[in-house]
Design a protein around this motif. Structure first.
Motif, PDB file in Angstrom:
ATOM      1  N   ARG A  21     -88.088  40.211 -31.971  1.00  0.00           N
ATOM      2  CA  ARG A  21     -87.434  41.447 -31.518  1.00  0.00           C
ATOM      3  C   ARG A  21     -86.293  41.746 -32.497  1.00  0.00           C
ATOM      4  NH1 ARG A  21     -85.779  41.823 -25.352  1.00  0.00           N
ATOM      5  NH2 ARG A  21     -84.170  40.329 -25.988  1.00  0.00           N
ATOM      6  N   THR A  79     -83.254  44.542 -33.975  1.00  0.00           N
ATOM      7  CA  THR A  79     -82.374  45.650 -33.625  1.00  0.00           C
ATOM      8  C   THR A  79     -81.522  46.029 -34.825  1.00  0.00           C
ATOM      9  OG1 THR A  79     -82.238  44.839 -31.336  1.00  0.00           O
ATOM     10  CG2 THR A  79     -80.608  46.476 -32.018  1.00  0.00           C
ATOM     11  N   GLY A 122     -78.468  49.117 -35.901  1.00  0.00           N
ATOM     12  CA  GLY A 122     -77.676  50.181 -35.311  1.00  0.00           C
ATOM     13  C   GLY A 122     -76.371  50.429 -36.022  1.00  0.00           C
ATOM     14  N   ARG A 170     -78.653  52.826 -31.794  1.00  0.00           N
ATOM     15  CA  ARG A 170     -79.456  51.732 -32.340  1.00  0.00           C
ATOM     16  C   ARG A 170     -80.935  51.990 -32.089  1.00  0.00           C
ATOM     17  NH1 ARG A 170     -76.778  47.844 -27.948  1.00  0.00           N
ATOM     18  NH2 ARG A 170     -77.877  48.549 -26.084  1.00  0.00           N
ATOM     19  N   ARG A 226     -84.613  49.568 -31.627  1.00  0.00           N
ATOM     20  CA  ARG A 226     -85.041  48.194 -31.336  1.00  0.00           C
ATOM     21  C   ARG A 226     -86.569  48.148 -31.283  1.00  0.00           C
ATOM     22  NH1 ARG A 226     -81.813  47.323 -27.421  1.00  0.00           N
ATOM     23  NH2 ARG A 226     -83.140  48.307 -25.844  1.00  0.00           N
ATOM     24  N   TYR A 227     -87.144  47.053 -31.806  1.00  0.00           N
ATOM     25  CA  TYR A 227     -88.603  46.873 -31.822  1.00  0.00           C
ATOM     26  C   TYR A 227     -88.939  45.473 -31.331  1.00  0.00           C
ATOM     27  CZ  TYR A 227     -93.388  46.375 -33.575  1.00  0.00           C
ATOM     28  OH  TYR A 227     -94.740  46.160 -33.669  1.00  0.00           O
ATOM     29  N   TRP A 228     -89.908  45.384 -30.386  1.00  0.00           N
ATOM     30  CA  TRP A 228     -90.392  44.089 -29.895  1.00  0.00           C
ATOM     31  C   TRP A 228     -91.901  44.138 -29.770  1.00  0.00           C
ATOM     32  CZ3 TRP A 228     -92.146  42.534 -24.678  1.00  0.00           C
ATOM     33  CH2 TRP A 228     -92.419  41.160 -24.604  1.00  0.00           C
ATOM     34  N   ASP A 260     -87.479  51.228 -28.946  1.00  0.00           N
ATOM     35  CA  ASP A 260     -86.378  51.827 -28.184  1.00  0.00           C
ATOM     36  C   ASP A 260     -85.432  52.576 -29.118  1.00  0.00           C
ATOM     37  OD1 ASP A 260     -87.454  50.504 -26.011  1.00  0.00           O
ATOM     38  OD2 ASP A 260     -86.056  48.824 -26.129  1.00  0.00           O
ATOM     39  N   GLU A 292     -81.623  54.143 -28.560  1.00  0.00           N
ATOM     40  CA  GLU A 292     -80.561  54.129 -27.558  1.00  0.00           C
ATOM     41  C   GLU A 292     -79.235  54.609 -28.118  1.00  0.00           C
ATOM     42  OE1 GLU A 292     -81.593  50.430 -24.548  1.00  0.00           O
ATOM     43  OE2 GLU A 292     -80.457  50.014 -26.373  1.00  0.00           O
ATOM     44  N   ARG A 333     -87.785  54.925 -24.555  1.00  0.00           N
ATOM     45  CA  ARG A 333     -88.656  53.802 -24.914  1.00  0.00           C
ATOM     46  C   ARG A 333     -90.090  54.290 -25.026  1.00  0.00           C
ATOM     47  NH1 ARG A 333     -88.593  47.977 -22.032  1.00  0.00           N
ATOM     48  NH2 ARG A 333     -86.921  47.776 -23.604  1.00  0.00           N
TER      49      ARG A 333
END
Length: 329
Positions: free
Chosen positions: A116, A118, A120, A130, A132-134, A159, A161, A181
């Motif tokens: 995962r 992030t 930002g 930011r 985010r990738y998982w 995501d 955010e 998301r």
């Protein structure tokens, strides 16, 4: 099984597209793996400066929570998550209808490593953005290998955010977040005795909100707890191939929810150039509502069971250990 083949091709193209989109955003913004200080207390310059010089005169707790540094800027966080897959009605590839009766369709997932990431930016006032990738892409192991059953899960989140960090005291800080998301979920099962296959899939977009609380321990680091919640909407696909028949359903405009709970410990140190280096170790639970489909019938008394078919929604989930390394500047 033409439905499964076509869907797999479409799914791969979608994932390639969104990974390329994420890479393009990161490249165009020139994000570096750094971030601003987490906390501020509304002083004259609006920043909460690292200070570890207190302690003697005012008592042993004076200054114990003053452990942040730096101004606003970029940040990066890399997490290695050892997650295990779960299902509401059991992790299995069929309705316990294997022959002979001594075998079952049970499948087990280990605590597999998944990434995962992030990236930002945060201002010195605590307001930031930011991405985010998982991704989780794992194959389960049959509890009874002689049955030949198989099960795989391939899913990812992207995501976007906005967030704000608020320092409510020397020792306590909170982060509020909200955004969008995108999720892609693909669960496949195969059961050769009798021949059958199953696919549950979802690709959708929705909103997420989050809250994180941090309790500083000063030079000994931080304790943290976090929750995220999302509601996503789009079509859900359920395909069953059994007994020579194909049952394919597209459930239009379905709704799913995603809940995450995490807690753990953070170690941090300020560097000579004012950056904040930190590492985290914790545990995380995730519950995804209405992502899969339940089996019918619910029985463990073979033979004689009808082929597995769509029997309404079922929930899935993940849990496991999380280790993270980040740099803020």
């Amino acid at each position: 099984m033409p439905h499964l083949v076509q869907f797999t091709e479409d799914y791969s193209m979608k994932r390639i597209f969104f990974v390329a989109l994420l890479a393009g955003i990161v490249t165009s913004l020139g994000l570096s793996p750094t971030r601003a200080a987490d906390y501020f207390n509304g002083g004259d310059d609006g920043k909460f400066v690292y200070d570890d010089s207190k302690g003697g005169k005012g008592g042993v707790l004076d200054g114990i929570c003053d452990s942040t540094c730096g101004d606003g800027g970029f940040y990066g966080l890399a997490e290695l998550m050892f997650m295990k897959y779960h299902r509401a009605d059991g992790v299995r590839a069929g309705s316990f209808n294997n022959i002979p009766p001594a075998t079952t369709d049970d499948v087990s997932f280990d605590y597999n490593a998944t990434p995962r990431l992030t990236l930002g930016y945060v201002t010195d006032s605590g307001l930031g953005v930011r991405v985010r990738y998982w991704e989780y892409d794992q194959v389960g192991t049959p509890d009874f290998p002689g049955t030949g059953v198989g099960m795989g899960v391939d899913t990812y989140n992207i995501d976007f955010e906005a967030f704000e960090r608020v320092q409510v005291s020397d020792c306590w800080a909170f982060e509020l977040s909200g955004g969008l998301r995108y999720n892609s979920f693909n669960e496949t099962m195969t059961d050769p005795i009798p021949p059958g296959a199953r696919l549950n899939s979802f690709d959708g977009l929705g909103g997420i909100v989050g809250l994180e609380a941090t309790r500083s321990l000063g030079r000994w680091g931080n304790l943290y707890g976090r929750t995220r919640f999302g509601i996503l909407h789009d079509d859900k696909t359920v395909i069953n191939v059994a007994g020579g028949l194909t049952q394919a359903a597209i459930l239009r405009d379905s709704t799913v929810t995603m809940t995450e709970i995490a807690m753990g410990y953070e170690w941090n140190r300020c560097t000579r150039n004012g950056s904040l280096l930190f590492a985290r170790a914790g545990y995380e639970w995730q519950h995804w509502d209405n992502f899969s489909s339940s089996f019918t019938p619910f029985t463990t008394t073979p033979p004689g069971n009808p082929p597995a078919a769509f029997a309404g929604p079922s929930d899935v989930g993940f849990s496991g250990f999380v280790f993270a390394l980040g740099l803020e500047r």
